[in-house]
Each structure stands twice: as structure tokens, then as C-alpha cells.
Design an enzyme around this catalytic site. Structure first.
Site, PDB file in Angstrom:
ATOM      1  N   THR A   1       5.236  -1.266   3.845  1.00  0.00           N
ATOM      2  CA  THR A   1       5.244  -2.656   4.297  1.00  0.00           C
ATOM      3  C   THR A   1       5.179  -3.594   3.091  1.00  0.00           C
ATOM      4  O   THR A   1       4.355  -3.362   2.185  1.00  0.00           O
ATOM      5  CB  THR A   1       4.035  -2.892   5.223  1.00  0.00           C
TER       6      THR A   1
ATOM      7  N   GLY B   1      11.420  -7.968  35.167  1.00  0.00           N
ATOM      8  CA  GLY B   1      12.696  -7.417  35.628  1.00  0.00           C
ATOM      9  C   GLY B   1      13.752  -7.523  34.534  1.00  0.00           C
ATOM     10  O   GLY B   1      13.439  -7.384  33.353  1.00  0.00           O
TER      11      GLY B   1
ATOM     12  N   GLU C   1      -0.803   3.696  10.023  1.00  0.00           N
ATOM     13  CA  GLU C   1      -2.255   3.797   9.740  1.00  0.00           C
ATOM     14  C   GLU C   1      -2.876   4.963  10.522  1.00  0.00           C
ATOM     15  O   GLU C   1      -4.023   4.889  10.957  1.00  0.00           O
ATOM     16  CB  GLU C   1      -2.949   2.457  10.009  1.00  0.00           C
TER      17      GLU C   1
ATOM     18  N   THR D   1      -1.275   8.213  13.161  1.00  0.00           N
ATOM     19  CA  THR D   1      -0.700   8.250  14.513  1.00  0.00           C
ATOM     20  C   THR D   1      -1.807   8.461  15.560  1.00  0.00           C
ATOM     21  O   THR D   1      -2.944   8.801  15.217  1.00  0.00           O
ATOM     22  CB  THR D   1       0.304   9.418  14.652  1.00  0.00           C
TER      23      THR D   1
ATOM     24  N   ILE E   1       7.514  -6.492  35.115  1.00  0.00           N
ATOM     25  CA  ILE E   1       7.293  -7.688  35.949  1.00  0.00           C
ATOM     26  C   ILE E   1       8.407  -8.716  35.748  1.00  0.00           C
ATOM     27  O   ILE E   1       8.811  -9.401  36.681  1.00  0.00           O
ATOM     28  CB  ILE E   1       5.897  -8.284  35.646  1.00  0.00           C
TER      29      ILE E   1
ATOM     30  N   PHE F   1       0.878  -1.179   0.000  1.00  0.00           N
ATOM     31  CA  PHE F   1       0.000   0.000   0.000  1.00  0.00           C
ATOM     32  C   PHE F   1       0.913   1.226   0.000  1.00  0.00           C
ATOM     33  O   PHE F   1       1.534   1.541   1.023  1.00  0.00           O
ATOM     34  CB  PHE F   1      -0.849  -0.069   1.272  1.00  0.00           C
TER      35      PHE F   1
END
Ligand SMILES: Cc1cc2nc3c(=O)[nH]c(=O)nc-3n(C[C@H](O)[C@H](O)[C@H](O)COP(=O)(O)OP(=O)(O)OC[C@H]3O[C@@H](n4cnc5c(N)ncnc54)[C@H](O)[C@@H]3O)c2cc1C
Length: 293
Positions: free
Chosen positions: A68, A248, A272, A274, A246, A33
Site C-alpha cells: 500500500t 436490487g 494484515e 487473513t 436490498i 510497510f
């Protein structure tokens, strides 16, 4: 793939559908695209790539960035200016990537999405037959926006997946890992991080389902899609950040998947449209006043 395939389905001629849809749907041909340009990202209505009519053909010159699948695609949906300035001068073209004058170069060194090719494209005197025009002249911008509205629901869904992945990984780890002779999951401050992820997963899922349901019913869905995309992408970054916290130090290295979740979540608030652009769309829908002009 969805961004290009679905617009061919909605705006293509029977011949364009026959030529491309079976190949795109089967995976034989990837599509890309081509909207964003080096000087026009959030403001694609002012894009500079030009398509000039020449007999039965158009001759296209210009460039695109951050596309992409750009180096892998067999088909590129190229947005180019056929008329005067602004969104009404933009048209869309279905361009096979083996057309002489089409060049693509992969952009290396991305923060995330490392399994996917993102490319710069350039078009030099690229001649395509007029039958490559998708829709009519001047319809390109509205085709792009319609396609992105739907794409934003897919981005929302992808982000829900990241949030859910973060939640599951963090819960498993917090139950397993002990500090101070107790599982991490028993600490209230760790449960605080997990509770936020859990609420974000539910809220994001429901916003995405609502937007998808409106599409299924054939009702207006643009603002619901912006809300889903905005909320879910910001929540995915929050969830990935909480998950790393979590884990660490183990969250900061590649031994567990959460570092990848963070890298891959980060782009979601950018492409697509911001987060700022989604807020302007939501604000315009609420107030009836456009902040773009
Ligand atoms: C990995 C990746 C894949 C991509 N894939 C594609 C693709 O397949 N096809 C494609 O066409 N594009 C693609 N893009 C491009 C993407 O859509 C753009 O990067 C995005 O739209 C932002 O444009 P920009 O990068 O030029 O930033 P800019 O538009 O320069 O924005 C920079 C900052 O300014 C803010 N800003 C801009 N205008 C306003 C405003 N009016 N009010 C408030 N804040 C504002 C933005 O929110 C942002 O924070 C991809 C990008 C990436 C990183």
C-alpha cells in the site's frame, strides 16, 4: 501510515524519530510497510529479501508485493533477512524510496481500493547506511507482528465504518423505495437483512472498542485485536452483500455507494492477516497449541 509511524515511535532512535515522524505526521511524507513477498504472504517469517552487512552499510536485494502506498511513499519500512532461516533472522530497515536500487511499480486492476496505490517493489543492490536499521538485528519479525496487531484494530474500525455506511444506505433506500405499493422496509425479509447489519455494526464496534481500550490501558491486546479484525472484516462483507440485495439492481451499479462498499470490504478479510490466520491466532490463544508449526 500508522503501521510505519507507530513502529518508529516505539522502536526508533531519537535521530530516526526526528528525521521521519514530523514528516509522516504532517503528511509531507507518506510511508509504506514492506513485508509481503511474492512467495511469502501469510508466512512472512520465511521471507527471502536479504540484507548483507558491507562495512558501515547494508546491501539489500529482493522484492515485495501488494504494498500500500508503494509508488507514493517517501519512506519504506523494508523487512529483510540478515540472519539464518525463520522469523529470528529478520530485521527491519527505514529506507528512503529515492535510494538507488529501489524501484516501484503500481499494480493495476484491483477489485476495490481504487483510490489507493498498491505496488510491487524491487530492491537491486540497494545500499543503505547501518543507521537505517530499526531496532536491532533479528528484531524485525517481532516489530512487524507488534505493528500488525495494532493495525488490525484500525482495520476493525474501518470495517465498522463500512458496516454502518451499508446500514444507513440500506435503511434510507428501504424506506423510500416502494414495491407492491409498500415500502421495501415493510417487508419482513428485508427487515431480516437490516437486523443482521445492525447487530453486526454493534458487535463489531464493541469488539473494536475493547481492543482499542486494552491498548490504551497498556494491557495485552493481540487476541482481542485478532477477534475484532476477524469479526469486523467478515461482517463488512456480509453487510455490503445485504445492502446490495436490498438495493436490487440499483445496488449493482455505481449510482449508489453500496457496490463500492462491497469492493472495498472484500480486501479486509485478506490484508494484515487473513481470516484464517486470525482464527489460528485465536485458536492458539485458547488452546495453548500453535497450528502454524
Ligand atoms: C490491496 C492490498 C494491500 C496490501 N497492503 C500491504 C502492505 O501495505 N504491506 C504488506 O506487507 N502487505 C500488504 N498486502 C498483502 C497482504 O497482507 C497479503 O495478501 C496477505 O497477508 C495474504 O498473503 P497472500 O496474498 O500471499 O496469500 P497466501 O498467504 O498465499 O494465502 C492464500 C490462502 O491460503 C490461506 N492460508 C495460508 N496459510 C494458511 C494456514 N496456515 N492455515 C490455513 N489457511 C492458510 C489464506 O488464509 C488464504 O485464504 C496487501 C494486500 C492487498 C490485496
Amino acid at each position: 501510515m500508522g503501521l510505519v509511524g507507530k513502529v518508529i515511535l516505539s522502536h526508533g532512535t531519537e535521530e530516526q524519530k526526528r528525521e521521519w515522524l514530523p514528516r509522516i505526521a504532517s503528511g509531507e511524507a507518506l510511508a509504506c510497510f514492506g513485508l509481503t513477498e511474492p512467495d511469502n504472504g501469510s508466512d512472512p517469517g520465511n521471507l527471502k529479501t536479504r540484507a548483507v552487512r558491507s562495512g558501515d552499510d547494508y546491501v539489500i536485494n529482493g522484492s515485495k508485493i501488494f504494498i500500500t502506498n508503494g509508488t507514493w511513499a517517501k519512506l519504506c519500512l523494508v523487512f529483510a533477512r540478515t540472519g539464518g532461516p525463520g522469523p529470528k533472522g529478520v530485521s527491519a530497515f527505514l529506507v528512503p524510496t529515492d535510494t538507488p536500487g529501489f524501484e516501484s511499480r503500481e499494480i493495476h486492476g484491483k477489485l476495490g481500493l481504487r483510490g489507493q496505490a498498491t505496488a510491487e517493489l524491487s530492491f537491486t543492490d540497494m545500499r543503505v547506511p547501518a543507521s537505517c536499521l530499526l531496532g536491532s538485528e533479528g528484531q524485525g519479525f517481532s516489530i512487524a507482528m507488534h505493528s500488525l496487531d495494532k493495525g488490525r484494530v484500525s482495520v476493525g474500525a474501518g470495517c465498522v465504518g463500512i458496516i454502518q455506511g451499508c446500514l444507513e444506505a440500506a435503511v434510507d433506500y428501504a424506506r423510500e423505495r416502494t414495491q407492491f405499493d409498500r415500502p421495501l422496509a415493510s417487508f419482513q425479509l428485508v427487515q431480516d437483512l437490516i437486523a443482521d447489519m445492525s447487530v453486526d455494526a454493534d458487535a463489531g464496534r464493541l469488539l473494536t472498542w475493547r481492543a482499542a481500550d486494552l491498548i490504551e490501558r497498556g494491557e495485552p491486546f493481540g487476541t482481542a485485536a485478532s477477534k475484532a479484525k476477524y469479526f469486523c472484516s467478515e461482517a463488512a462483507v456480509r453487510a455490503a452483500n445485504n445492502a446490495i440485495q436490498i438495493f436490487g439492481g440499483y445496488g449493482y451499479v455505481d449510482e449508489y455507494p453500496v457496490a463500492k462498499y462491497m469492493r472495498d470490504a472484500r480486501v479486509m478479510t485478506l490484508y494484515e492477516g487473513t481470516s484464517q490466520i486470525q482464527k489460528l491466532l485465536i485458536g492458539r490463544a485458547e488452546t495453548g497449541i500453535s497450528a502454524f508449526l
